[in-house]
Design a protein around this motif. Structure first.
Motif, PDB file in Angstrom:
ATOM      1  N   ASN A 163       7.928  -4.948  -4.279  1.00  0.00           N
ATOM      2  CA  ASN A 163       8.262  -4.052  -3.285  1.00  0.00           C
ATOM      3  C   ASN A 163       7.967  -2.421  -3.519  1.00  0.00           C
ATOM      4  N   PHE A 164       7.468  -1.763  -2.317  1.00  0.00           N
ATOM      5  CA  PHE A 164       6.975  -0.197  -2.662  1.00  0.00           C
ATOM      6  C   PHE A 164       8.366   0.221  -4.265  1.00  0.00           C
ATOM      7  N   LYS A 165       8.950   1.076  -3.755  1.00  0.00           N
ATOM      8  CA  LYS A 165      10.387   0.870  -4.700  1.00  0.00           C
ATOM      9  C   LYS A 165      10.025   0.443  -5.637  1.00  0.00           C
ATOM     10  N   LEU A 225       8.672  -2.606   1.632  1.00  0.00           N
ATOM     11  CA  LEU A 225       9.330  -1.125   1.040  1.00  0.00           C
ATOM     12  C   LEU A 225      10.233  -1.007   0.850  1.00  0.00           C
ATOM     13  N   LEU A 226      11.901  -1.848   0.529  1.00  0.00           N
ATOM     14  CA  LEU A 226      12.118  -1.158  -0.298  1.00  0.00           C
ATOM     15  C   LEU A 226      13.276  -2.268  -1.435  1.00  0.00           C
ATOM     16  N   ASP A 227      13.374  -3.358  -0.654  1.00  0.00           N
ATOM     17  CA  ASP A 227      14.111  -4.240  -1.794  1.00  0.00           C
ATOM     18  C   ASP A 227      13.228  -6.240  -1.270  1.00  0.00           C
ATOM     19  N   GLY A 228      12.129  -6.039  -0.302  1.00  0.00           N
ATOM     20  CA  GLY A 228      12.136  -7.295  -1.010  1.00  0.00           C
ATOM     21  C   GLY A 228      10.692  -7.988  -2.118  1.00  0.00           C
ATOM     22  N   LYS A 276      13.993  -6.928   8.396  1.00  0.00           N
ATOM     23  CA  LYS A 276      14.260  -7.536   7.705  1.00  0.00           C
ATOM     24  C   LYS A 276      12.781  -7.612   6.345  1.00  0.00           C
ATOM     25  N   ARG A 277      11.886  -8.015   7.213  1.00  0.00           N
ATOM     26  CA  ARG A 277      10.324  -8.073   6.856  1.00  0.00           C
ATOM     27  C   ARG A 277       9.584  -6.801   6.468  1.00  0.00           C
ATOM     28  N   PHE A 278      10.250  -5.710   7.349  1.00  0.00           N
ATOM     29  CA  PHE A 278       9.722  -4.234   6.634  1.00  0.00           C
ATOM     30  C   PHE A 278      10.516  -3.731   5.982  1.00  0.00           C
ATOM     31  N   ALA A 308       0.916  -1.465   5.154  1.00  0.00           N
ATOM     32  CA  ALA A 308       2.519  -1.720   4.121  1.00  0.00           C
ATOM     33  C   ALA A 308       1.884  -2.364   2.967  1.00  0.00           C
ATOM     34  N   TYR A 309       1.966  -3.732   2.973  1.00  0.00           N
ATOM     35  CA  TYR A 309       1.368  -5.062   2.287  1.00  0.00           C
ATOM     36  C   TYR A 309       0.234  -4.461   1.452  1.00  0.00           C
ATOM     37  N   TYR A 310      -0.901  -3.592   2.327  1.00  0.00           N
ATOM     38  CA  TYR A 310      -2.264  -3.566   2.569  1.00  0.00           C
ATOM     39  C   TYR A 310      -2.067  -2.441   0.875  1.00  0.00           C
ATOM     40  N   HIS A 311      -1.514  -1.557   1.122  1.00  0.00           N
ATOM     41  CA  HIS A 311      -1.030  -0.319   0.195  1.00  0.00           C
ATOM     42  C   HIS A 311      -0.333  -0.636  -1.037  1.00  0.00           C
TER      43      HIS A 311
END
Length: 154
Positions: A25-27, A15-18, A9-11, A139-142
């Protein structure tokens, strides 16, 4: 909720929806980035495309291990982005990231919680938990860098 479900869920959040940690998020950050923006260099900063490739490189490397393969990634290749010269090439990179991220989260959900304390490939890398937590933090860093670069481009 099991620890692997919580980690997945954290991942997905980063990346996708949080929205929980960074309110993005990335998306969300990459949905409206054109290939020209993604490849625009600002000073000595990495481009958005390079950071996107970089994060996917590590996700795909961990997915390979999760699927029973070897750890084949090397830090020195993690920014070796092939040239992006069209919107189609940029979207191909994005789709690879989204697919690899979904696969990562799905494989993680299938792991037993007991796997989290097992050695990840070699003792020098620590446990599965350490590497999965590291992937989320990385991922959060980038994501922060991409968010700032987008602001600089606008």
């Amino acid at each position: 909720m099991s620890s692997t479900l919580q980690l997945a869920k954290r991942f997905r959040e980063v990346l996708l929806d949080g929205l929980w940690i960074a309110n993005t998020n990335f998306k969300d950050q990459l949905k409206d980035v054109t290939w020209e923006q993604a490849t625009t260099k600002i000073g000595t900063l990495n481009t958005i495309a390079m950071l996107t490739f970089h994060i996917d490189y590590y996700i795909a490397g961990l997915v390979n291990v999760f699927e029973g393969g070897n750890l084949e990634i090397k830090d020195k290749y993690s920014f070796d982005l092939p040239p992006i010269e069209s919107q189609e090439q940029w979207e191909t990179l994005l789709n690879k990231l989204w697919n690899d991220a979904k696969k990562f989260a799905s494989l993680l959900e299938q792991m037993p919680d007991s796997k989290m304390n097992e050695v990840f490939v070699d003792e020098k890398y620590g446990t599965y938990l350490r590497n999965i937590d590291g992937m989320i933090e990385h991922a959060y860093y980038h994501l922060g860098q991409i968010t700032l670069i987008k602001k600089l481009l606008n």
